[in-house]
Structure formats: C-alpha cells, structure tokens
Design a protein around this motif. Structure first.
Motif, short mmCIF file in Angstrom:
data_model
loop_
_atom_site.label_atom_id
_atom_site.label_comp_id
_atom_site.label_asym_id
_atom_site.label_seq_id
_atom_site.Cartn_x
_atom_site.Cartn_y
_atom_site.Cartn_z
N ARG A 12 26.05 -11.78 73.33
CA ARG A 12 24.78 -11.75 72.59
C ARG A 12 24.83 -10.65 71.53
N GLU A 13 23.93 -10.78 70.55
CA GLU A 13 23.78 -9.76 69.52
C GLU A 13 22.35 -9.25 69.51
N ARG A 14 22.20 -7.99 69.07
CA ARG A 14 20.86 -7.37 69.00
C ARG A 14 20.81 -6.44 67.80
N SER A 15 19.64 -6.07 67.40
CA SER A 15 19.47 -5.14 66.28
C SER A 15 19.86 -3.74 66.71
N ASP A 16 20.42 -2.99 65.76
CA ASP A 16 20.78 -1.61 66.04
C ASP A 16 19.52 -0.77 66.12
N ASP A 21 22.33 -1.71 58.71
CA ASP A 21 22.40 -3.13 58.36
C ASP A 21 23.36 -3.90 59.25
N ARG A 22 23.76 -3.33 60.38
CA ARG A 22 24.67 -4.01 61.28
C ARG A 22 23.99 -4.32 62.60
N THR A 23 24.36 -5.44 63.19
CA THR A 23 23.86 -5.78 64.52
C THR A 23 24.84 -5.28 65.57
N LEU A 24 24.32 -5.04 66.76
CA LEU A 24 25.14 -4.63 67.90
C LEU A 24 25.32 -5.83 68.81
N SER A 25 26.38 -5.81 69.57
CA SER A 25 26.65 -6.92 70.46
C SER A 25 26.91 -6.44 71.87
N TYR A 26 26.73 -7.35 72.82
CA TYR A 26 27.19 -7.04 74.17
C TYR A 26 27.73 -8.30 74.81
N GLU A 27 28.67 -8.08 75.74
CA GLU A 27 29.31 -9.19 76.44
C GLU A 27 29.37 -8.88 77.92
N ARG A 28 28.83 -9.77 78.72
CA ARG A 28 28.92 -9.66 80.17
C ARG A 28 30.01 -10.64 80.63
N PHE A 29 31.00 -10.13 81.37
CA PHE A 29 32.10 -11.01 81.76
C PHE A 29 32.44 -10.84 83.23
N GLU A 30 33.07 -11.87 83.75
CA GLU A 30 33.52 -11.88 85.13
C GLU A 30 34.79 -12.74 85.20
N TYR A 31 35.78 -12.28 85.95
CA TYR A 31 37.02 -13.05 86.05
C TYR A 31 37.70 -12.80 87.40
N HIS A 32 38.57 -13.71 87.76
CA HIS A 32 39.38 -13.56 88.97
C HIS A 32 40.71 -14.26 88.74
#
Length: 396
Positions: A12-16, A21-32
């Motif tokens: 996802r992206e969100r406002s700083d 003038d840049r957006t911030l992002s985050y990533e939630r991940f899971e793996y095995h």
C-alpha cells in the motif's frame, strides 16, 4: 538444493506525514520455504514482517533519500522443531533512490533486536543439518607463520597422510575483492566467496581427496594508475596493463612468480603428489593462472581452471604451448568487467592446435551471468564437475 514454498504480500501507499511531494509505502509479507538436499536432509525458512517507509527527503531532481523500517520476524531458520536462527525486532536502513534511473545506493543500517541472519552466511547456519564438517579441517596460515611468501588457508582432507604417493593438491588464487595483507584477520576475506567459502560453510565433500591451499595476494600501493578509467571491460584493461608492465610489485592480481614460488613451497611442505598439482583462480586469480601457464607451462601443474579471467595476453605470449597443461576456462556470458573473449578466444585458438585433444581445452560460458560464475563452477550447480576433470590428469 530443491526449494519449495509459498509467499503472500500486501502493498500500500500513503501520504508522507512530514509533507513533501512523495508518497510512502508499506508492505506486509509472509513466506515459508523448505530446502531439501540430495540426501533428503532439509530445513525451513519462514518470515512474517512489515516493511515501511518512514520518511522520504528530496535531494534535488529525481533523487530522494529514503528511511525505511522492517519490523517483525524477518526470518526463522528451523530444522524440524529446532530453531537454528531467528531474526526479530527492528531494522532501520537508509538509501538514496533515483526515480528516473531506478539506481539505489545503500547508506547505512541500524538494528534493534537479534538479527543473526544479517551477519551470518545462511549456509553456515544450516551446516549442522545439511552440511559437512569441512570447516573443521580448514586452518588459516597467516603470512610469517610459514615459509610461504603469501598467507593462505589450508584444507587437509580426512584422508590426508594416508594416500600412497601423497594427496592431490589444488592451489586457489583469489579475486581482487579478496586481496589482503596476509594477516589472520586479512585472510578472513578469502572466506567471502569461492572454494574457501564452500569449505568454511560445510559445503565441501569430505571424500574429495584434494589438499586445498587458498592463497591471498597482497597489492602494494599505489597501484597501476588511472589508465583504465572509463573504458569498456575495466578488468580486462587492468589485466592487460599488468601483463605489459611485467607484473610489478604494485600488481592488483596474483603474479605468475608468486604462484610458482607458492607451489614450490607447498609441494615441499605437504604430503602431496607433485604430479597431481592443479591450479584455479577467479577473476584476478584466473588472470594470474593464465599468466602462470604462459610462463611456466607444465613445470608444476597438470590442469588448471581459470574462471572469469583475461587469457588473451597469455595466448599472445605462448600460443599453442598453453596446451602443455589441460585448461578448462569458465566465464559469465554478460561479464561487464572482464571481457568473455578473454576465455573464449584463447580456448578456441588452443582447440585448433595440433595434438590438443578436446578434453584438454574446455570452455563453459554460463548464460545470463555477469562477472561471477565461480560459485556455480565450484559448486557444480551448472552441471560442470571440474574436480573429477582435474583429477583425470597427471603431469607427464
């Protein structure tokens, strides 16, 4: 090894919140993942974490500085119910990102919590489960502790001393990135890649009969100068220059005289068969191997495997005389540092020499690889068994 697993992620992206003038992002991940070797031994790696940008700072034009944070459990390595390593807590790292070119430059990292996976080679972590005990037979020999003119790492197989006529010997010449001062601390640079790394992480078969001595070249300042700046295949240019200058003390790559003197030392110190001495090297060490063959031929060695080295100066010097030693040259197809022609041209030419059988002039070009290929060659992951090939030759 065979790897099977699953992974999921949400981006996802969100406002700083700090503006800009840049957006911030985050990533939630899971793996095995489950890793299984040829013997059916296995371990698993899993992780569940959140990575997010904390701040983006414009640096002018299309360049930005990004501060990001990784939280949760980035990686858990397990063998059955036993936890071998667990990374958890916070990792905060900073880098620059050019949004036009995509170029990134890492600036630094800070840790909060245990993160053994960031500092330890995964192969070393899992060695007790899927590896061998090869590291137990691996000993540093710093400069000054022996009569050798270079510091080196020594591997003596379990069969050492029990072989009639002596064990076969493999001398390994390091790449430029593994140069050092020959001290105990400096020799650890040899463990970053290639054969010394495989031995150190338990990836070396104990039934392989070779005594392995991995040398470390000392580059004396100030070097060869800026002649090769801004030219295609920088490494090939440097190697050609070292050849043209006659391998002076400031040479960045292992010299043929160094290899000759070290092999003479090794065959005198160790219980090895002088007719079964083999030579290999990567990058700078491969160039040194080619140059050694051009100057000394089969005086000491029976076969050689130069990987990602420049062999055209050696061919220009010795031509078909290189065929006195069996050579298997290996190179990455897309090498941007050392021209693949440095392996292709001398082997192709050598193959046309009278009396040189195909098995004595071999060439492997690995598709899609750049200035690497040594780990693939030394591990056999590309299907090449260089060790059986070398052991098939003796010095006449």
């Amino acid at each position: 090894m065979q790897i099977e697993g699953t992974s999921t992620s949400t981006f996802r992206e969100r406002s700083d919140p700090h503006g800009g003038d840049r957006t911030l992002s985050y990533e939630r991940f899971e793996y095995h993942e489950t890793w299984t070797n040829e013997d059916g031994e296995k371990f698993s790696i899993s992780g569940r974490a959140l990575q997010k940008d904390l701040k983006v700072t414009p640096l002018g034009g299309s360049l930005y500085q990004v501060t990001a944070q990784l939280s949760g459990q980035r990686g858990v390595v397990m063998a059955g119910d036993e936890v071998l390593a667990r990374d958890r807590g916070l990792v905060r790292f900073t880098f620059t990102h050019d949004i036009e070119t995509g170029a990134r430059e890492f600036l630094g990292v800070r840790f909060n919590g245990p993160h053994p996976g960031f500092e330890t080679d995964l192969c070393k972590i899992v060695a007790p489960v899927v590896g061998t005990a090869s590291a137990e037979f691996h000993t540093p020999r710093p400069l000054g502790t022996t009569e050798a003119s270079m510091g080196y790492y020594e591997y003596l197989p379990p069969s050492y001393g029990e072989v009639g006529g002596g064990s076969p010997l493999l001398v390994v010449a390091n790449g430029y990135g593994e140069n050092g001062d020959g001290s105990a601390e400096g020799l650890d640079r040899l463990l970053f890649t290639g054969i010394p790394r495989f031995i150190d992480v338990g990836g070396w078969p104990l039934d392989r009969p070779l005594v392995v001595l991995s040398t470390q070249h000392i580059e004396q300042p100030p070097g060869l100068g800026p002649v090769c700046e801004d030219v295609p295949w920088f490494g090939s240019c440097v190697m050609q220059l070292q050849h043209d200058l006659g391998h002076p003390p400031v040479s960045p790559c292992t010299t043929p005289d160094e290899l000759r003197d070290f092999i003479e030392f090794a065959t005198g110190r160790y219980d090895v068969d002088p007719d079964r001495v083999y030579l290999t090297g990567l990058s700078c060490g491969a160039f040194g191997t080619w140059e050694y063959l051009a100057e000394f031929g089969d005086d000491q060695v029976a076969a050689a495997v130069p990987i990602a080295g420049e062999g055209r100066p050696a061919w220009a010097t010795s031509a078909c005389a290189l065929g006195d030693v069996a050579i298997w040259a290996i190179h990455g197809e897309l090498d941007p540092d050392v021209n693949p022609a440095g392996s292709i041209e001398p082997i192709t030419s050598l193959s046309g020499c009278a009396g040189v059988a195909p098995e004595r002039a071999k060439l492997s070009i690995y598709p899609g690889l750049g200035h690497d290929g040594w780990d693939q060659a030394y591990s056999g992951s590309e299907g090449d068994d260089i060790y059986s090939w070398m052991l098939g030759f003796t010095r006449d």
